[in-house]
Design a protein around this motif. Sequence first.
Motif, PDB file in Angstrom:
ATOM      1  N   GLN A  81       4.683  31.145  10.793  1.00 54.91           N
ATOM      2  CA  GLN A  81       3.488  31.682  11.362  1.00 54.91           C
ATOM      3  C   GLN A  81       3.645  33.356  11.708  1.00 54.91           C
ATOM      4  O   GLN A  81       2.737  33.894  11.811  1.00 54.91           O
ATOM      5  N   LEU A  82       4.742  33.641  12.291  1.00 58.28           N
ATOM      6  CA  LEU A  82       4.825  34.944  12.712  1.00 58.28           C
ATOM      7  C   LEU A  82       5.054  35.996  11.333  1.00 58.28           C
ATOM      8  O   LEU A  82       4.263  36.883  11.779  1.00 58.28           O
ATOM      9  N   VAL A  83       5.534  35.408  10.464  1.00 58.16           N
ATOM     10  CA  VAL A  83       5.581  36.453   9.353  1.00 58.16           C
ATOM     11  C   VAL A  83       4.213  36.809   8.674  1.00 58.16           C
ATOM     12  O   VAL A  83       3.819  37.757   8.323  1.00 58.16           O
ATOM     13  N   GLU A  84       3.574  35.557   8.558  1.00 57.25           N
ATOM     14  CA  GLU A  84       2.032  35.301   7.763  1.00 57.25           C
ATOM     15  C   GLU A  84       1.150  35.670   8.648  1.00 57.25           C
ATOM     16  O   GLU A  84       0.198  36.040   8.028  1.00 57.25           O
ATOM     17  N   GLY A  85       1.104  35.677   9.861  1.00 54.08           N
ATOM     18  CA  GLY A  85       0.202  35.877  10.723  1.00 54.08           C
ATOM     19  C   GLY A  85       0.151  37.052  11.378  1.00 54.08           C
ATOM     20  O   GLY A  85      -1.010  37.753  12.117  1.00 54.08           O
ATOM     21  N   THR A  86       0.920  38.071  11.176  1.00 52.61           N
ATOM     22  CA  THR A  86       1.128  39.313  11.833  1.00 52.61           C
ATOM     23  C   THR A  86       0.069  40.306  10.976  1.00 52.61           C
ATOM     24  O   THR A  86       0.073  39.992   9.853  1.00 52.61           O
ATOM     25  N   LEU A  87      -0.224  41.431  11.682  1.00 55.20           N
ATOM     26  CA  LEU A  87      -0.989  42.490  11.071  1.00 55.20           C
ATOM     27  C   LEU A  87       0.068  43.474  10.426  1.00 55.20           C
ATOM     28  O   LEU A  87      -0.299  44.304   9.618  1.00 55.20           O
ATOM     29  N   ALA A  88       1.151  43.395  10.634  1.00 51.16           N
ATOM     30  CA  ALA A  88       2.335  44.348  10.013  1.00 51.16           C
ATOM     31  C   ALA A  88       2.431  43.902   8.480  1.00 51.16           C
ATOM     32  O   ALA A  88       2.505  42.670   8.221  1.00 51.16           O
ATOM     33  N   ALA A  89       2.737  44.853   7.923  1.00 42.77           N
ATOM     34  CA  ALA A  89       2.944  44.241   6.404  1.00 42.77           C
ATOM     35  C   ALA A  89       4.504  44.246   6.403  1.00 42.77           C
ATOM     36  O   ALA A  89       5.368  44.851   6.878  1.00 42.77           O
ATOM     37  N   ILE A  90       4.916  43.185   5.603  1.00 41.37           N
ATOM     38  CA  ILE A  90       6.259  42.471   5.512  1.00 41.37           C
ATOM     39  C   ILE A  90       6.565  42.391   3.939  1.00 41.37           C
ATOM     40  O   ILE A  90       5.678  41.788   3.415  1.00 41.37           O
ATOM     41  N   VAL A  91       7.723  42.927   3.579  1.00 46.93           N
ATOM     42  CA  VAL A  91       8.002  42.566   2.055  1.00 46.93           C
ATOM     43  C   VAL A  91       9.422  42.365   1.910  1.00 46.93           C
ATOM     44  O   VAL A  91      10.225  42.655   2.767  1.00 46.93           O
TER      45      VAL A  91
END
Length: 561
Positions: A16-26
């Motif tokens: 939830q944290l990774v996919e719900g944040t507005l920050a781009a994560i790769v």
Amino acid sequence: MPQWHLPEGEGLPGRQLVEGTLAAIVVLDAQLRHLYVNPAWAEISGLPASAFLGRTLGEVLPDLQRPDDVLAEVLADGRPRETTISGTTGVSSPLGQRLWRAVYHRVELPGQDAGLCGIGVEISSLRSYLDDLETAHLRLALLDAVATRVGTTLDIETTCQELSDFLAPSLADMAAVGIVEEEFTGAPPPRPGFVRLRKVRGSAPAGMEWLLHQMGGPGPYIDIPRGVATRHCMDVGRPWLGNLASDDLFQKVTVDPERTRIFRAAGIHSLLIVPLITAGRPVGVVLMGRTGTSQPFSDDDVTTIQAVAARAALSVDSARRYSHEHTMALELQRALLAEPRAPHPGVEVTARYIPSGRSVLVGGDWYDSIPLPDAQTLLVMGDVMGHGFQAAVTMSQYRSLLRTIATDVMGVEEILEEFDRQVAQLGLDRLATCLLAVMDPQDGTCTAASAGHPPPAVLRPDGSIDILWLPAGPPIGTGLGGYEPLTATMAPGTTLMLYTDGLVERRGTDIDDSVQEFQGLSLSADTPLDDLLDTVLARLANGAYEDDVAILAARQHHHAR
């Protein structure tokens, strides 16, 4: 190739944290290929996550600046690093170039070499704000600079040169200033419907000065009809911009096809015309050009130049009005002063009046020569206290009164006594200093008396200079009287010089010391009187007069006796 997946399952806080944040994560593998892209980065890029998997950033979004060297360092030593990513994606943005701040960590990936996890936040708005703030600061600095660098004098030519030098090369490669001409003295007026611009000053790169001479034609004026961009610009009070202009667009500025060829020969590709507006009316116009590899004018450039023009227009208008008023005032002064009467043939007289460089006001300086019986000539130099039209009018009254008094046969001290008495009786509220000198070529003498006026200088035939230190009587208008004459010998070829205090008065210097500077001048007794006065004016004041200056030179001819 293997791909990394977030653990499946409901209620997992990590997912939830990774996919719900507005920050781009790769997540990237050791070859910087994408193993995972979160929804935020997919939305930012305008591409689905599947478009990234197994590919590098450069393969997916080639318009982004890639920090590959920084990522290699993180993989090598395991130390996290911050970097920036800039460029454009498939999602349009009103900010144009977009900017992200990202941090990369080395992570251990199951069953494969270590990879990277990157977390980025867009800072485009902040960068845009900072850029706008910097632009605003630069604009304010320019406006402060134009206030100190343009309009340092009240000379219109100097003011326009300062403006064109300020604009080029800092804001354009070339700049030219034209002033709206409202007086047509010495030239026929423009045709109905035309506005006349006087070409004043310009600035251009070295080797391109010819452009300034040929712009607008060979004459000092340009008559501009309606429909031309320059005229429209002044009529509506808004700038005209022609970036990467075609020949047809240049024609809207120049009218004459020859001018278009001149612009092309100079390499000008973009033009900007900005009116100089004060009190809602145009007083002039500035034409700027960019050449060669210079970028076209941007919106920020136009806004900045408009602000500079608005600030400079006040200085240009002040200088223009000063020039006009100063010319009118000088003509009035000359009309009031008129020409001195012709002396007797044995005496040659030349005089000058130089207005102060610091004021448009006329003054009370006057001079005269009055022929007397027995071949004598009365020389007059006077100075009504104060400046302005009232002082000039009073000067004219004093001059006429003195001419009337001098028709009676009296000595110089008696003329001053009567002059002082009549002025005091008239109740005129302005005192005046006055110097009278009677040259008598037959006797070879000069008799002078002073009413509080600087002493005359005598240039002898051998080139030596004497100061006639006269007894100082009270100024004219006090009613006190008490004037004493002094007689000096005047050999043929001797020149007598009378002047007002503006020639010798210096701030912080005793006037007697300044008068004695006359004796240090190297002058030739045979110099024509006009040239002699030019030399004296240049050497004593260097053209910078703090007060009005009147000077008269009278020479006794060699054959006079």
